[in-house]
Scaffold this motif. Sequence first.
Motif, PDB file in Angstrom:
ATOM      1  N   VAL A  81       0.848  -1.191   0.000  1.00  0.00           N
ATOM      2  CA  VAL A  81       0.000   0.000   0.000  1.00  0.00           C
ATOM      3  C   VAL A  81       0.881   1.238   0.000  1.00  0.00           C
ATOM      4  O   VAL A  81       1.759   1.378   0.856  1.00  0.00           O
ATOM      5  CB  VAL A  81      -0.936   0.021   1.227  1.00  0.00           C
ATOM      6  N   GLN A  82       0.625   2.126  -0.962  1.00  0.00           N
ATOM      7  CA  GLN A  82       1.410   3.348  -1.064  1.00  0.00           C
ATOM      8  C   GLN A  82       0.548   4.551  -0.680  1.00  0.00           C
ATOM      9  O   GLN A  82      -0.658   4.573  -0.907  1.00  0.00           O
ATOM     10  CB  GLN A  82       1.933   3.544  -2.492  1.00  0.00           C
ATOM     11  N   SER A  83       1.203   5.548  -0.111  1.00  0.00           N
ATOM     12  CA  SER A  83       0.509   6.798   0.192  1.00  0.00           C
ATOM     13  C   SER A  83       1.486   7.960   0.076  1.00  0.00           C
ATOM     14  O   SER A  83       2.701   7.761   0.276  1.00  0.00           O
ATOM     15  CB  SER A  83      -0.092   6.747   1.597  1.00  0.00           C
ATOM     16  N   PRO A  84       1.009   9.152  -0.282  1.00  0.00           N
ATOM     17  CA  PRO A  84      -0.349   9.384  -0.774  1.00  0.00           C
ATOM     18  C   PRO A  84      -0.506   8.823  -2.180  1.00  0.00           C
ATOM     19  O   PRO A  84       0.472   8.422  -2.813  1.00  0.00           O
ATOM     20  CB  PRO A  84      -0.435  10.908  -0.773  1.00  0.00           C
ATOM     21  N   LEU A  85      -1.744   8.786  -2.685  1.00  0.00           N
ATOM     22  CA  LEU A  85      -1.956   8.309  -4.047  1.00  0.00           C
ATOM     23  C   LEU A  85      -1.538   9.367  -5.061  1.00  0.00           C
ATOM     24  O   LEU A  85      -1.111   9.027  -6.171  1.00  0.00           O
ATOM     25  CB  LEU A  85      -3.423   7.931  -4.264  1.00  0.00           C
ATOM     26  N   SER A  86      -1.652  10.636  -4.687  1.00  0.00           N
ATOM     27  CA  SER A  86      -1.164  11.691  -5.569  1.00  0.00           C
ATOM     28  C   SER A  86      -0.675  12.858  -4.728  1.00  0.00           C
ATOM     29  O   SER A  86      -1.097  13.043  -3.577  1.00  0.00           O
ATOM     30  CB  SER A  86      -2.244  12.135  -6.549  1.00  0.00           C
ATOM     31  N   LEU A  87       0.210  13.626  -5.334  1.00  0.00           N
ATOM     32  CA  LEU A  87       0.886  14.701  -4.617  1.00  0.00           C
ATOM     33  C   LEU A  87       1.254  15.774  -5.631  1.00  0.00           C
ATOM     34  O   LEU A  87       1.814  15.467  -6.698  1.00  0.00           O
ATOM     35  CB  LEU A  87       2.143  14.118  -3.981  1.00  0.00           C
ATOM     36  N   VAL A  88       0.932  17.030  -5.315  1.00  0.00           N
ATOM     37  CA  VAL A  88       1.280  18.148  -6.189  1.00  0.00           C
ATOM     38  C   VAL A  88       2.158  19.090  -5.388  1.00  0.00           C
ATOM     39  O   VAL A  88       1.767  19.531  -4.296  1.00  0.00           O
ATOM     40  CB  VAL A  88       0.022  18.882  -6.689  1.00  0.00           C
ATOM     41  N   VAL A  89       3.337  19.391  -5.902  1.00  0.00           N
ATOM     42  CA  VAL A  89       4.276  20.265  -5.205  1.00  0.00           C
ATOM     43  C   VAL A  89       4.865  21.251  -6.200  1.00  0.00           C
ATOM     44  O   VAL A  89       4.604  21.172  -7.413  1.00  0.00           O
ATOM     45  CB  VAL A  89       5.415  19.458  -4.545  1.00  0.00           C
ATOM     46  N   THR A 137      12.899  19.137  -5.486  1.00  0.00           N
ATOM     47  CA  THR A 137      12.214  18.542  -6.640  1.00  0.00           C
ATOM     48  C   THR A 137      12.313  19.420  -7.885  1.00  0.00           C
ATOM     49  O   THR A 137      12.390  20.657  -7.809  1.00  0.00           O
ATOM     50  CB  THR A 137      10.734  18.292  -6.316  1.00  0.00           C
ATOM     51  N   GLN A 138      12.296  18.738  -9.029  1.00  0.00           N
ATOM     52  CA  GLN A 138      12.339  19.397 -10.339  1.00  0.00           C
ATOM     53  C   GLN A 138      11.155  18.900 -11.153  1.00  0.00           C
ATOM     54  O   GLN A 138      10.591  17.833 -10.859  1.00  0.00           O
ATOM     55  CB  GLN A 138      13.653  19.052 -11.046  1.00  0.00           C
ATOM     56  N   THR A 139      10.800  19.632 -12.213  1.00  0.00           N
ATOM     57  CA  THR A 139       9.656  19.209 -13.035  1.00  0.00           C
ATOM     58  C   THR A 139       9.890  17.822 -13.635  1.00  0.00           C
ATOM     59  O   THR A 139       8.946  17.062 -13.843  1.00  0.00           O
ATOM     60  CB  THR A 139       9.372  20.209 -14.159  1.00  0.00           C
ATOM     61  N   GLY A 140      11.143  17.483 -13.859  1.00  0.00           N
ATOM     62  CA  GLY A 140      11.471  16.162 -14.395  1.00  0.00           C
ATOM     63  C   GLY A 140      11.218  15.021 -13.429  1.00  0.00           C
ATOM     64  O   GLY A 140      11.273  13.852 -13.811  1.00  0.00           O
ATOM     65  N   ASP A 141      10.939  15.352 -12.172  1.00  0.00           N
ATOM     66  CA  ASP A 141      10.602  14.313 -11.190  1.00  0.00           C
ATOM     67  C   ASP A 141       9.136  13.904 -11.294  1.00  0.00           C
ATOM     68  O   ASP A 141       8.723  12.926 -10.660  1.00  0.00           O
ATOM     69  CB  ASP A 141      10.881  14.792  -9.766  1.00  0.00           C
ATOM     70  N   SER A 142       8.354  14.646 -12.067  1.00  0.00           N
ATOM     71  CA  SER A 142       6.936  14.309 -12.239  1.00  0.00           C
ATOM     72  C   SER A 142       6.820  12.931 -12.871  1.00  0.00           C
ATOM     73  O   SER A 142       7.354  12.677 -13.955  1.00  0.00           O
ATOM     74  CB  SER A 142       6.241  15.343 -13.124  1.00  0.00           C
ATOM     75  N   THR A 145       3.321  15.252  -9.117  1.00  0.00           N
ATOM     76  CA  THR A 145       3.326  16.345 -10.099  1.00  0.00           C
ATOM     77  C   THR A 145       4.106  17.498  -9.499  1.00  0.00           C
ATOM     78  O   THR A 145       3.785  17.950  -8.395  1.00  0.00           O
ATOM     79  CB  THR A 145       1.896  16.802 -10.429  1.00  0.00           C
ATOM     80  N   VAL A 146       5.138  17.936 -10.212  1.00  0.00           N
ATOM     81  CA  VAL A 146       5.961  19.051  -9.757  1.00  0.00           C
ATOM     82  C   VAL A 146       5.732  20.229 -10.693  1.00  0.00           C
ATOM     83  O   VAL A 146       6.028  20.154 -11.893  1.00  0.00           O
ATOM     84  CB  VAL A 146       7.458  18.673  -9.741  1.00  0.00           C
ATOM     85  N   HIS A 147       5.191  21.317 -10.143  1.00  0.00           N
ATOM     86  CA  HIS A 147       4.948  22.524 -10.931  1.00  0.00           C
ATOM     87  C   HIS A 147       6.145  23.453 -10.877  1.00  0.00           C
ATOM     88  O   HIS A 147       6.820  23.531  -9.853  1.00  0.00           O
ATOM     89  CB  HIS A 147       3.703  23.251 -10.407  1.00  0.00           C
ATOM     90  N   PRO A 148       6.427  24.166 -12.003  1.00  0.00           N
ATOM     91  CA  PRO A 148       7.560  25.108 -11.992  1.00  0.00           C
ATOM     92  C   PRO A 148       7.309  26.289 -11.070  1.00  0.00           C
ATOM     93  O   PRO A 148       6.173  26.576 -10.706  1.00  0.00           O
ATOM     94  CB  PRO A 148       7.676  25.560 -13.456  1.00  0.00           C
TER      95      PRO A 148
END
Lengths: 113, 114
Positions: free
Chosen positions: B5-13, B79-84, B111-114
Motif C-alpha cells: 500500500v502506497q501513500s499518498p496516491l497523488s501529490l502536487v508540489v 524537486t524538479q519538473t522532471g521528477d513528475s 506532479t511538480v509545478h515550476p
Amino acid sequence: EAGVTQSPTHLIKTRGQQATLRCSPISGHTSVYWYQQALGLGLQFLLWYDEGEERNRGNFPPRFSGRQFPNYSSELNVNALELEDSALYLCASSSYSSYNEQFFGPGTRLTVL
Amino acid sequence: EDKVVQSPLSLVVHEGDTVTLNCSYEVTNFRSLLWYKQEKKAPTFLFMLTSSGIEKKSGRLSSILDKKELFSILNITATQTGDSAIYLCAVGNAGGTSYGKLTFGQGTILTVHP
C-alpha cells in the motif's frame, strides 16, 4: 549496456484473435518476467521464465501462455482475446540469483476491439 | 496474499520542495523492497532495499527500509519538473507461491509545478 527490448510497441486485435508479444532480456540475464498493467490497476504478475522453464505463474487464465527460447528471449501469447485484455504488457529481466532485481522494457500496448 | 500500500496516491508540489512517499507491506517471505519511477511506459529501477535501517542514496533521491514496522519511504529533495512521474513500490518474495514475482502498490502520482 542495452536494456530490455519489446516488440511490437503497439498491437491492435479484435476479440477472439490471438496476440503474440516478444521480449529480449538484458545480456547476461536468464530470467524473464511478464506483467500486465491495465488501466486503473497496478502491475499484475503474469509469468516467470528461467532457463527455458516456467518458474511461476500469476492468477491469469490458461489462455495466457508463453515460452522462453535458448537465447533467453521470450514470447507471451494471449489466445481468445477479450476486451479486458487491453493493457500495457511489460517484460522484465534479471539474473536468476538476483531474481527480485528486475529491469523493465518499454512495454507493448495491446488494444482489443 | 502479499499486499503493498502506497501513500499518498497523488501529490502536487512546486519545484524546490521536498517530498516523502510512503510504502507499507505485508508479505509472507520478504526478500526485498524496490522503488521504480514510471514516466510513460517502462518503470525505471531506482532502489532495491534488503536490509533494515540502511539508507540508499542516488543524487536527490534516497530511500530507507524498516523491516520491523514493514514500511519504506522514498525522499526526493529539491524537486524538479522532471521528477513528475508515478512512483511504484514493489516487494519481492523469497519463496512459496509468490516466488520470483514482484507485488506492486498502486503507485503515487507526483506532479511538480515550476
